[in-house]
Design a protein around this motif. Structure first.
Motif, PDB file in Angstrom:
ATOM      1  N   TYR A 113      27.759  34.971  31.819  1.00 44.35           N
ATOM      2  CA  TYR A 113      27.958  35.529  31.284  1.00 44.35           C
ATOM      3  C   TYR A 113      29.013  36.631  32.464  1.00 44.35           C
ATOM      4  CZ  TYR A 113      29.144  40.135  29.518  1.00 44.35           C
ATOM      5  OH  TYR A 113      29.740  41.022  28.593  1.00 44.35           O
ATOM      6  N   ALA A 114      27.936  37.070  33.771  1.00 40.85           N
ATOM      7  CA  ALA A 114      29.204  37.709  34.313  1.00 40.85           C
ATOM      8  C   ALA A 114      30.012  36.904  34.906  1.00 40.85           C
ATOM      9  CB  ALA A 114      27.793  37.341  35.845  1.00 40.85           C
ATOM     10  N   GLN A 115      30.261  35.342  35.571  1.00 41.90           N
ATOM     11  CA  GLN A 115      31.165  34.617  35.462  1.00 41.90           C
ATOM     12  C   GLN A 115      32.552  34.009  34.316  1.00 41.90           C
ATOM     13  OE1 GLN A 115      29.235  31.003  37.886  1.00 41.90           O
ATOM     14  NE2 GLN A 115      27.880  32.501  38.608  1.00 41.90           N
ATOM     15  N   ASN A 116      32.146  34.490  33.162  1.00 42.78           N
ATOM     16  CA  ASN A 116      33.150  34.453  32.146  1.00 42.78           C
ATOM     17  C   ASN A 116      34.156  35.929  32.089  1.00 42.78           C
ATOM     18  OD1 ASN A 116      32.788  31.917  31.761  1.00 42.78           O
ATOM     19  ND2 ASN A 116      31.429  31.941  30.156  1.00 42.78           N
ATOM     20  N   GLN A 117      34.149  37.030  32.654  1.00 46.51           N
ATOM     21  CA  GLN A 117      34.196  37.886  32.761  1.00 46.51           C
ATOM     22  C   GLN A 117      35.846  37.819  33.195  1.00 46.51           C
ATOM     23  OE1 GLN A 117      33.592  42.023  32.156  1.00 46.51           O
ATOM     24  NE2 GLN A 117      31.686  40.048  32.117  1.00 46.51           N
ATOM     25  N   ASP A 118      36.644  38.486  32.163  1.00 47.39           N
ATOM     26  CA  ASP A 118      37.757  38.683  32.731  1.00 47.39           C
ATOM     27  C   ASP A 118      38.287  39.731  33.712  1.00 47.39           C
ATOM     28  OD1 ASP A 118      40.816  40.300  31.057  1.00 47.39           O
ATOM     29  OD2 ASP A 118      40.581  38.932  32.225  1.00 47.39           O
ATOM     30  N   LEU A 119      38.619  39.128  34.986  1.00 47.81           N
ATOM     31  CA  LEU A 119      38.075  40.030  36.114  1.00 47.81           C
ATOM     32  C   LEU A 119      40.177  40.412  36.291  1.00 47.81           C
ATOM     33  CD1 LEU A 119      36.448  37.662  38.322  1.00 47.81           C
ATOM     34  CD2 LEU A 119      36.103  39.511  36.939  1.00 47.81           C
ATOM     35  N   GLY A 120      40.050  41.971  35.683  1.00 47.03           N
ATOM     36  CA  GLY A 120      41.804  42.944  35.765  1.00 47.03           C
ATOM     37  C   GLY A 120      41.332  43.335  37.633  1.00 47.03           C
ATOM     38  N   ARG A 121      42.324  44.537  37.396  1.00 41.32           N
ATOM     39  CA  ARG A 121      42.637  44.653  38.974  1.00 41.32           C
ATOM     40  C   ARG A 121      41.365  45.679  38.977  1.00 41.32           C
ATOM     41  NH1 ARG A 121      48.231  46.951  40.349  1.00 41.32           N
ATOM     42  NH2 ARG A 121      46.954  48.471  40.201  1.00 41.32           N
ATOM     43  N   ASN A 122      40.236  46.477  38.213  1.00 37.28           N
ATOM     44  CA  ASN A 122      39.534  47.954  38.981  1.00 37.28           C
ATOM     45  C   ASN A 122      37.784  46.441  38.171  1.00 37.28           C
ATOM     46  OD1 ASN A 122      39.693  48.308  35.643  1.00 37.28           O
ATOM     47  ND2 ASN A 122      39.528  50.515  35.948  1.00 37.28           N
ATOM     48  N   ASN A 123      37.853  45.469  37.619  1.00 38.39           N
ATOM     49  CA  ASN A 123      36.615  44.977  36.908  1.00 38.39           C
ATOM     50  C   ASN A 123      35.527  44.553  38.502  1.00 38.39           C
ATOM     51  OD1 ASN A 123      38.003  45.407  34.627  1.00 38.39           O
ATOM     52  ND2 ASN A 123      37.491  42.858  34.032  1.00 38.39           N
ATOM     53  N   LEU A 124      34.861  45.450  37.919  1.00 33.19           N
ATOM     54  CA  LEU A 124      33.439  44.459  39.162  1.00 33.19           C
ATOM     55  C   LEU A 124      33.768  42.985  39.062  1.00 33.19           C
ATOM     56  CD1 LEU A 124      31.206  47.116  37.815  1.00 33.19           C
ATOM     57  CD2 LEU A 124      32.410  47.273  39.212  1.00 33.19           C
ATOM     58  N   THR A 125      32.947  42.758  40.201  1.00 29.12           N
ATOM     59  CA  THR A 125      32.968  41.327  41.144  1.00 29.12           C
ATOM     60  C   THR A 125      31.322  41.421  41.244  1.00 29.12           C
ATOM     61  OG1 THR A 125      33.144  41.772  43.183  1.00 29.12           O
ATOM     62  CG2 THR A 125      35.447  41.634  41.760  1.00 29.12           C
ATOM     63  N   HIS A 126      31.416  39.891  40.968  1.00 21.69           N
ATOM     64  CA  HIS A 126      30.381  39.330  41.471  1.00 21.69           C
ATOM     65  C   HIS A 126      29.818  38.782  42.926  1.00 21.69           C
ATOM     66  CE1 HIS A 126      31.312  35.235  40.512  1.00 21.69           C
ATOM     67  NE2 HIS A 126      32.239  35.428  40.030  1.00 21.69           N
ATOM     68  N   PHE A 127      28.591  38.862  44.008  1.00 21.03           N
ATOM     69  CA  PHE A 127      28.669  38.105  44.663  1.00 21.03           C
ATOM     70  C   PHE A 127      27.111  38.214  45.397  1.00 21.03           C
ATOM     71  CE2 PHE A 127      29.993  42.380  45.725  1.00 21.03           C
ATOM     72  CZ  PHE A 127      29.309  43.116  46.600  1.00 21.03           C
ATOM     73  N   PHE A 128      27.209  37.038  45.992  1.00 20.26           N
ATOM     74  CA  PHE A 128      26.145  37.333  47.604  1.00 20.26           C
ATOM     75  C   PHE A 128      26.117  38.133  48.308  1.00 20.26           C
ATOM     76  CE2 PHE A 128      25.235  32.993  44.857  1.00 20.26           C
ATOM     77  CZ  PHE A 128      24.130  33.096  44.420  1.00 20.26           C
ATOM     78  N   LYS A 129      24.651  38.314  48.757  1.00 22.73           N
ATOM     79  CA  LYS A 129      24.854  39.379  50.222  1.00 22.73           C
ATOM     80  C   LYS A 129      23.796  39.285  50.213  1.00 22.73           C
ATOM     81  CE  LYS A 129      23.596  43.025  46.896  1.00 22.73           C
ATOM     82  NZ  LYS A 129      22.959  44.095  46.659  1.00 22.73           N
ATOM     83  N   ILE A 130      23.694  40.279  52.329  1.00 25.63           N
ATOM     84  CA  ILE A 130      22.905  40.212  52.601  1.00 25.63           C
ATOM     85  C   ILE A 130      22.805  41.634  52.685  1.00 25.63           C
ATOM     86  CG2 ILE A 130      24.082  39.441  55.073  1.00 25.63           C
ATOM     87  CD1 ILE A 130      20.922  38.717  55.517  1.00 25.63           C
ATOM     88  N   GLU A 131      21.626  42.413  53.046  1.00 28.98           N
ATOM     89  CA  GLU A 131      21.275  43.516  53.532  1.00 28.98           C
ATOM     90  C   GLU A 131      20.617  44.372  54.780  1.00 28.98           C
ATOM     91  OE1 GLU A 131      22.988  45.695  49.155  1.00 28.98           O
ATOM     92  OE2 GLU A 131      20.706  45.443  49.100  1.00 28.98           O
ATOM     93  N   ILE A 132      21.342  45.157  55.554  1.00 32.39           N
ATOM     94  CA  ILE A 132      20.167  45.999  56.280  1.00 32.39           C
ATOM     95  C   ILE A 132      19.619  46.938  56.088  1.00 32.39           C
ATOM     96  CG2 ILE A 132      19.681  46.615  58.803  1.00 32.39           C
ATOM     97  CD1 ILE A 132      21.658  43.823  59.180  1.00 32.39           C
ATOM     98  N   PHE A 133      18.399  47.630  55.512  1.00 34.73           N
ATOM     99  CA  PHE A 133      18.354  49.171  55.150  1.00 34.73           C
ATOM    100  C   PHE A 133      17.084  49.326  56.558  1.00 34.73           C
ATOM    101  CE2 PHE A 133      17.276  46.493  51.810  1.00 34.73           C
ATOM    102  CZ  PHE A 133      17.561  47.106  50.928  1.00 34.73           C
ATOM    103  N   ALA A 134      17.276  51.000  56.797  1.00 28.52           N
ATOM    104  CA  ALA A 134      16.743  51.449  57.507  1.00 28.52           C
ATOM    105  C   ALA A 134      14.965  50.871  57.438  1.00 28.52           C
ATOM    106  CB  ALA A 134      16.132  53.098  57.331  1.00 28.52           C
ATOM    107  N   ASP A 135      15.025  50.219  56.552  1.00 23.57           N
ATOM    108  CA  ASP A 135      13.124  49.493  56.839  1.00 23.57           C
ATOM    109  C   ASP A 135      13.010  48.188  56.629  1.00 23.57           C
ATOM    110  OD1 ASP A 135      13.625  50.110  54.062  1.00 23.57           O
ATOM    111  OD2 ASP A 135      11.860  50.910  53.967  1.00 23.57           O
ATOM    112  N   LYS A 136      13.955  47.852  55.571  1.00 19.62           N
ATOM    113  CA  LYS A 136      14.011  45.858  55.383  1.00 19.62           C
ATOM    114  C   LYS A 136      14.797  45.492  55.577  1.00 19.62           C
ATOM    115  CE  LYS A 136      11.365  48.250  50.780  1.00 19.62           C
ATOM    116  NZ  LYS A 136      11.058  49.694  52.596  1.00 19.62           N
TER     117      LYS A 136
END
Length: 185
Positions: free
Chosen positions: A19-42
């Motif tokens: 469903y997320a990949q079938n979005q009409d990706l307009g100018r201000n639409n949210l996008t899907h992506f993989f990520k890596i994150e660093i928290f203070a403790d994780k």
């Protein structure tokens, strides 16, 4: 975990991602992506999935410190008396973005789902022992995700949460604070 449950989870995740990949990706639409994150403790890996132009589902897993929610305690714990509390967690968050159109009109970047949001987050820590226990944390918060270039971003949130310690069979309200640096793929 039973095979039926695994297939149900895979089916739900596949449906959401399709469903997320079938979005009409307009100018201000949210996008899907993989990520890596660093928290203070994780340290975490995750995937941001737009549900529409204003709602986003953020799923992640990682490794980090235990949440200490014993009676009178509210904090994180890495090590105590030579015992490591490092362990695995699962986290899901739904965010409602309310200012992306305003950001776009002001000429601010929308890359990496930048914007202000209201969020509802649940996190389950598998780490701990009988004293600290496995902990379920639920938070309601306000936050912002801000771009730091093409792939880097910074996110913070502040709010209130309720945590339940399954080891001690104890629950507590706590102040929610999150600071994250991430890299989007």
């Amino acid at each position: 975990m039973k095979i039926k449950n695994i297939f149900a989870i895979v089916f739900l995740l596949s449906a959401i991602m399709t469903y997320a990949q079938n979005q009409d990706l307009g100018r201000n639409n949210l996008t899907h992506f993989f990520k890596i994150e660093i928290f203070a403790d994780k340290l975490a890996i995750g995937y941001e999935i737009p549900l529409d132009n204003k709602f986003l589902l953020d799923l992640s897993t990682g490794i980090g410190a235990a949440n200490d929610l014993r009676d009178g305690s509210k904090g994180i714990k890495w090590v105590d008396n030579g015992t490591s509390y490092l362990g695995i967690f699962l986290k899901g968050q739904v965010r409602y973005f309310f200012n992306r159109e305003i950001r776009e009109n002001k000429g601010h970047s929308l890359i990496n789902n930048a914007g202000s949001f209201l969020g509802l987050q649940s996190k389950f820590n598998f780490n701990g022992n009988k004293d600290i226990g496995k902990v379920l944390l639920n938070e309601l918060h306000f936050g912002q995700q801000l771009p730091l270039g093409k792939n880097l971003f910074f996110r913070y949130h502040v709010g209130v949460g309720y945590g339940y310690n399954f080891g001690e069979k104890y629950g507590s309200i706590y102040p929610g604070l999150g600071l994250t640096f991430g890299y989007a793929f």
